[in-house]
Scaffold this motif. Structure first.
Motif, mmCIF file in Angstrom:
data_model
loop_
_atom_site.group_PDB
_atom_site.id
_atom_site.type_symbol
_atom_site.label_atom_id
_atom_site.label_comp_id
_atom_site.label_asym_id
_atom_site.label_seq_id
_atom_site.Cartn_x
_atom_site.Cartn_y
_atom_site.Cartn_z
ATOM 1 N N VAL A 1 -7.400 7.736 -0.203
ATOM 2 C CA VAL A 1 -7.358 6.418 0.421
ATOM 3 C C VAL A 1 -6.392 6.412 1.606
ATOM 4 O O VAL A 1 -5.304 6.971 1.544
ATOM 5 C CB VAL A 1 -6.976 5.334 -0.615
ATOM 6 N N GLU A 2 -6.815 5.772 2.692
ATOM 7 C CA GLU A 2 -6.000 5.683 3.907
ATOM 8 C C GLU A 2 -5.398 4.300 4.101
ATOM 9 O O GLU A 2 -4.307 4.159 4.643
ATOM 10 C CB GLU A 2 -6.837 6.066 5.124
ATOM 11 N N THR A 3 -6.116 3.243 3.675
ATOM 12 C CA THR A 3 -5.603 1.893 3.840
ATOM 13 C C THR A 3 -6.353 0.952 2.905
ATOM 14 O O THR A 3 -7.373 1.314 2.319
ATOM 15 C CB THR A 3 -5.743 1.422 5.310
ATOM 16 N N PHE B 1 0.835 -1.196 0.000
ATOM 17 C CA PHE B 1 0.000 0.000 0.000
ATOM 18 C C PHE B 1 0.870 1.247 0.000
ATOM 19 O O PHE B 1 1.658 1.474 0.918
ATOM 20 C CB PHE B 1 -0.938 -0.002 1.207
ATOM 21 N N ARG B 2 0.707 2.064 -1.064
ATOM 22 C CA ARG B 2 1.424 3.343 -1.189
ATOM 23 C C ARG B 2 0.435 4.461 -1.495
ATOM 24 O O ARG B 2 0.785 5.429 -2.175
ATOM 25 C CB ARG B 2 2.451 3.285 -2.305
ATOM 26 N N GLY B 3 -0.792 4.321 -1.077
ATOM 27 C CA GLY B 3 -1.795 5.305 -1.453
ATOM 28 C C GLY B 3 -2.413 4.942 -2.791
ATOM 29 O O GLY B 3 -2.656 3.764 -3.084
ATOM 30 N N VAL B 4 -2.653 5.934 -3.622
ATOM 31 C CA VAL B 4 -3.329 5.711 -4.909
ATOM 32 C C VAL B 4 -2.553 4.727 -5.776
ATOM 33 O O VAL B 4 -3.126 3.842 -6.413
ATOM 34 C CB VAL B 4 -3.529 7.050 -5.644
ATOM 35 N N GLU B 5 -1.246 4.864 -5.832
ATOM 36 C CA GLU B 5 -0.404 4.008 -6.679
ATOM 37 C C GLU B 5 0.169 2.865 -5.859
ATOM 38 O O GLU B 5 1.320 2.889 -5.426
ATOM 39 C CB GLU B 5 0.717 4.838 -7.330
#
Length: 337
Positions: A97-99, A62-66
């Motif tokens: 997005v947070e997670t 998970f790196r946010g949107v990307e």
């Protein structure tokens, strides 16, 4: 760490995915110390969610949107254990997005659930495919601070639990694997009768889940009551036939809880941060008669927080991890008696 799971057990050895100053790695626990096993990203700020099944390990970086999904294979050979990177797939999520977390249904679809600015989303990858679907909106009108978690249920379906601080409730929707991907049951609004008109309500953006072999879903959550004597750390329980128990009071102080299930002892644990005591603590309950009593301190350190563990149900001893500040991580070996 909240809803994500970073640890798994494979053939009597514990593994984890963590970042350090050199990148993100798969680590192996040896004599209570984590040893690097395989580098999977040069990024140092990844938050991973791990789904392990047999020899296959799927890791959502998970790196946010990307973000991205990595598949690894692990196996034992005469000269030792091997784990290798098999495939990587980009995963584009929504702004705000947070997670994000993962689960698989009995049709073989891999599901990814995540939050947006004011929405809860699901995406999927068909069995044997690589491409990630477009976004399916499961809920609207949540706050930008709300999150969700997805889990597999014992009947082969998947369920998504989310916080809704605007409505001061939690939400839950379920999807049956044999149905079309966009067919989901309506929101069950867990334990809605337990909601009290007090403070900022029953919901907050902390949740973590485990599922029993009978299909019972256990979730640790946090309310926004913020009042001594009222539940702040709490537990939601969904029975296999779809009924939700009333909200269970765990503690009137604490944050960022996780839930660990040990069916061999018929108990489950809620492990969380005590900001008052600067400690990682736990409370336990029997699964057949839910109540929480004595609080046990596992680790006391300044700025200790963000406890994490496995999504697998445990038996015997198991590790949990917790962060201290921005970079220092501690490992605690818990042995249930």
């Amino acid at each position: 760490m909240k809803p994500q799971s970073k640890l798994w057990k494979y053939r009597d050895t514990w593994w984890g995915v963590f970042s350090d100053s050199t990148g993100t790695h798969i680590w192996r626990l040896e004599e209570n110390r984590w040893q690097r096993s395989l580098g999977i990203s040069s990024d140092t700020d990844v938050r991973a969610d791990v789904l392990a099944s047999g020899d296959l390990v799927e890791i959502l970086l998970f790196r946010g949107v990307e973000s991205s999904l990595i598949r690894c294979m692990q196996w034992d050979r005469d000269d030792g254990h091997t784990i290798s990177l098999d495939h990587q797939t980009p995963v584009k999520l929504d702004e705000g997005v947070e997670t994000a977390t993962m689960a698989r249904d009995d049709n073989g679809r891999l599901w990814i659930a995540s939050d947006g600015e004011t929405t809860i989303h699901a995406r999927w990858i068909e069995k044997g495919a690589d491409a990630v679907s477009g976004s399916l909106v499961l809920a609207e009108g949540v706050s930008k601070d709300d999150i969700c978690v997805i889990t597999s249920l014992q009947d082969g379906s998947v369920g998504v639990l989310w916080s809704n601080q605007n409505a001061q409730r939690y939400g839950f929707r379920r999807h049956v694997g044999s149905s079309n991907p966009d067919e989901w049951f309506p929101d069950e609004i867990p334990a809605s009768a337990s909601a009290i008109d007090h403070g900022d309500g029953m919901s907050d953006d902390h949740l973590n889940v485990a599922v029993g072999s009978d299909g019972t879903l256990y979730a640790t959550v946090k309310t926004s009551y913020d009042t001594e004597g009222m539940p702040l750390v709490a537990t939601l329980v969904r029975r296999p036939y779809g009924r939700w128990d009333p909200l269970y009071h765990v503690d009137d102080e604490g944050s960022r809880g996780i839930l660990i299930l040990d069916e061999s002892k018929e108990i489950f644990l809620v492990v969380y941060t005590s900001y008052r005591d600067q400690s990682i603590v736990l409370k336990r309950s029997h699964t057949d008669s839910i109540s929480f009593h004595n609080r046990v301190t596992l680790l006391k350190r300044d700025r200790i927080n963000n406890v994490g563990a496995t999504r697998q149900n445990v038996s015997g001893s198991f590790p949990i991890v917790a962060t201290q500040g921005d970079s220092l991580m501690h490992t605690i070996l818990v042995e249930l008696k």
